[in-house]
Write an enzyme that holds these catalytic residues in place. Structure first.
Site, PDB file in Angstrom:
ATOM      1  N   TRP A 177       0.776  -1.346  -0.101  1.00  0.00           N
ATOM      2  CA  TRP A 177       0.152   0.235   0.569  1.00  0.00           C
ATOM      3  C   TRP A 177       0.547   1.218  -0.132  1.00  0.00           C
ATOM      4  CZ3 TRP A 177      -4.880   1.907   0.402  1.00  0.00           C
ATOM      5  CH2 TRP A 177      -5.257   3.412   0.994  1.00  0.00           C
ATOM      6  N   ASN A 214      -0.399   5.671   0.645  1.00  0.00           N
ATOM      7  CA  ASN A 214      -0.169   6.501   0.543  1.00  0.00           C
ATOM      8  C   ASN A 214       0.587   7.870   0.608  1.00  0.00           C
ATOM      9  OD1 ASN A 214      -0.955   5.761   3.688  1.00  0.00           O
ATOM     10  ND2 ASN A 214      -2.197   7.744   3.666  1.00  0.00           N
ATOM     11  N   ASP A 215       0.101   8.751   1.250  1.00  0.00           N
ATOM     12  CA  ASP A 215       1.149  10.557   0.594  1.00  0.00           C
ATOM     13  C   ASP A 215       2.465  10.163   0.313  1.00  0.00           C
ATOM     14  OD1 ASP A 215      -1.447  10.670   2.464  1.00  0.00           O
ATOM     15  OD2 ASP A 215      -0.635  11.458   4.463  1.00  0.00           O
ATOM     16  N   GLN A 237       3.881   7.209   2.561  1.00  0.00           N
ATOM     17  CA  GLN A 237       3.277   6.255   3.501  1.00  0.00           C
ATOM     18  C   GLN A 237       2.821   4.626   3.045  1.00  0.00           C
ATOM     19  OE1 GLN A 237       1.640   7.938   6.938  1.00  0.00           O
ATOM     20  NE2 GLN A 237       3.320   8.286   6.577  1.00  0.00           N
TER      21      GLN A 237
HETATM   22  C1  FRU Z   1      -3.640  12.080   5.377  1.00  0.00           C
HETATM   23  C2  FRU Z   1      -3.336  10.985   5.606  1.00  0.00           C
HETATM   24  C3  FRU Z   1      -2.060  11.941   6.952  1.00  0.00           C
HETATM   25  C4  FRU Z   1      -1.459  11.225   7.978  1.00  0.00           C
HETATM   26  C5  FRU Z   1      -1.785  10.279   6.488  1.00  0.00           C
HETATM   27  C6  FRU Z   1      -1.321   8.894   7.396  1.00  0.00           C
HETATM   28  O1  FRU Z   1      -3.903  10.289   3.441  1.00  0.00           O
HETATM   29  O2  FRU Z   1      -4.734  11.064   6.781  1.00  0.00           O
HETATM   30  O3  FRU Z   1      -2.938  13.063   7.576  1.00  0.00           O
HETATM   31  O4  FRU Z   1      -0.706  11.323   8.598  1.00  0.00           O
HETATM   32  O5  FRU Z   1      -2.466  10.062   6.029  1.00  0.00           O
HETATM   33  O6  FRU Z   1      -1.152   7.546   6.614  1.00  0.00           O
END
Ligand code: FRU
Length: 494
Positions: free
Chosen positions: A35, A37-38, A54
């Protein structure tokens, strides 16, 4: 090295074969496995761009978050490095949340991130959030022994310790470290707090409240960024649970951008203009860096946080970054362009000039593909009245298409993936206002297998949208109500 970090590094290296076999975007970073994310820690260090993300290696769902790591010399082709951070300390045992990086004058790579630890005493089992630092050499990072460096319990009353996250750090001209952090406050709502450290990030003091939501844009803000560009100060942040306002803001989690000035005395931002940064359904958690040649580059997670469990195609990875974008500010508006480095990937130009388009749907020889850079200049026909509608369909075959439609008299662009083959109820349509100036519309579209990013009128309006359409859907067609002319240039990027 901690056991969780050893385990992640081993796991991802065993899974590395998958990288090769799998159909991935060619020019957009995806996680090594699992996975993503950010974007985090987007920075220039020792002659390379570093991008952390992330990362949960063990599943294609969000889980206890690590920091994945990749490097690039041109912001387009990325090489994976081993996982940089794992949740292995008490203060981050449930996740190393988002953060950022800076190169310090003594040549170390300095990371600042949010530690996330579930509070089992809290009736909702929310995660307690602290700010932490780690330093490294571009591959291995050591968490600071006295973390956390900022604990919400030491902040003013009303600070919500479960919503205090995502430090964006930079080095100020006088050598101090500065950091802007999103924070919910029971009394004041979401605030962006400005912190400063004059001892290499060990002690921080809150300098000011840089900006406040005042219940205007979404509920909580996340992933803030703050910088000076072209004579303006700029704040970028993700806003959760936004309410739609015309075509200016869209519902859900979106990134907004404010331009304005900065009051040195109070260390606060004076807002002048505010807008949505990307009108597509899939752009969140933007973060910027400054390149050695002075450009401000933005990258985001090309995904809508509300639809991560709504996909039908599944691979051993999930999530992709946007194409990095060069930012400029003109008349208080932010403009975005794919980084110029992308142009070196262009191949086999196909060029058409003054192609007449009217009610018949046409296709142009050689103008098709799913990994392309396409530039279109739509000109009204000066001999007739302006056209009423221009439609361009892409990622198209007999069964599927996505589209962009422009209505000049309404000054509105509509994008849709309703017919792209998705089987789940996802946001599939978005509109944005685009002024009809001098009878001209400029469109640049990047397609990279599972997405499109559309830059209108030199990046004044941008749409990012993921696509699941089968790869054989490659056609592009044009049609109009009324009469117009198109200039088209298409490059392959594969
Ligand atoms: C944004 C978020 C951030 C946090 C992260 C956790 O997508 O919620 O605020 O640090 O993802 O994965």
């Amino acid at each position: 090295m901690s056991q969780p970090l050893i385990r992640a590094r081993k796991y991802e290296s065993l899974d590395a074969q998958l990288e090769e076999q799998e159909l991935r975007p060619l020019l957009h970073l995806t996680p090594r496995t699992g996975w993503l994310n950010d974007p985090n820690g987007f920075s220039w260090y020792q002659g390379q761009y570093h991008l952390f993300y992330q990362y949960y290696p063990y599943d294609t769902k969000w889980g206890p978050i690590h920091w994945g790591h990749a490097v690039s010399s041109d912001l387009i082709s990325w090489k994976y490095l081993p996982t940089a951070l794992a949740p292995d300390e008490e203060y981050d045992q449930d996740g190393c949340f988002s953060g950022s990086a800076v190169t310090t004058p003594d040549g170390t790579h300095f990371l600042m991130y949010t530690g996330f630890r579930i509070d089992y005493n809290d009736p909702y089992k929310r995660g307690y959030q602290t700010q932490n630092i780690a330093v490294g050499n571009g591959i291995d990072y050591m968490k600071f022994q006295d973390n956390p460096v900022i604990d919400p319990k030491n902040l003013p009353e009303g600070t919500d310790p479960y919503n205090f996250r995502d430090p964006k750090v930079w080095l100020s001209d006088d050598g101090a470290l500065c950091s802007v952090i999103a924070c919910a406050n029971k009394k004041y709502g979401t605030q962006l707090l400005l912190f400063e450290s004059t001892d290499s990030g060990v002690h921080w003091h809150q300098k000011s409240v840089l900006a406040e939501n005042k219940d205007r844009i979404g509920i909580m803000w996340e992933c803030p960024d703050f910088f000076f560009l072209d004579g303006k100060y700029v704040i970028i942040a993700g806003a959760m649970d936004m309410q739609e306002q015309g075509n200016v803001f869209h519902s859900g989690n979106n990134v907004f951008c404010m331009t304005g000035s900065y009051d040195l005395k109070s260390a606060s931002f004076l807002e002048e203009k505010i807008c949505t940064l990307d009108h597509g359904p899939d752009f969140y958690a933007g973060q910027t860096l400054q390149t050695p040649d002075g450009r401000r580059i933005l990258i985001g997670w090309m995904q809508n946080p509300d639809t991560t469990d709504k996909r039908t195609v599944s691979f051993s990875y999930f999530g992709q970054m946007s194409i990095p974008r060069e930012l400029t500010v003109r008349d208080g508006r932010i403009l975005q362009k794919p980084v110029r480095e992308l142009e070196t990937y262009r191949k086999d130009p196909i060029v058409y000039q003054r192609v007449h388009i009217s009610s018949e749907t046409i296709q142009l020889d050689g103008v098709s593909g799913r990994v392309i850079d396409l530039m279109i200049r739509v000109q009204m026909d000066n001999c007739t009245d302006t056209y009423q509608m221009f439609r361009m369909q892409f990622a198209k075959n007999a069964s599927f298409y996505s589209e962009l439609v422009y209505y000049p008299d309404q000054e509105r662009i509509h994008i849709s993936r309703t017919h792209s083959g998705i089987r789940r109820a996802m946001i599939s349509e978005r509109d944005a206002t685009v002024k009809f100036v001098d009878g001209l519309l400029n469109i640049r579209m990047i397609l990279d297998r599972f997405s499109t990013e559309i830059f209108i009128n030199n990046g004044e309006t941008v749409f990012s949208m993921t696509l699941e359409t089968e790869m054989s859907a490659k056609d592009i067609t044009f049609q109009a109500n009324g009469s117009l002319f198109l200039d088209v240039t298409k490059y392959r990027l594969d």
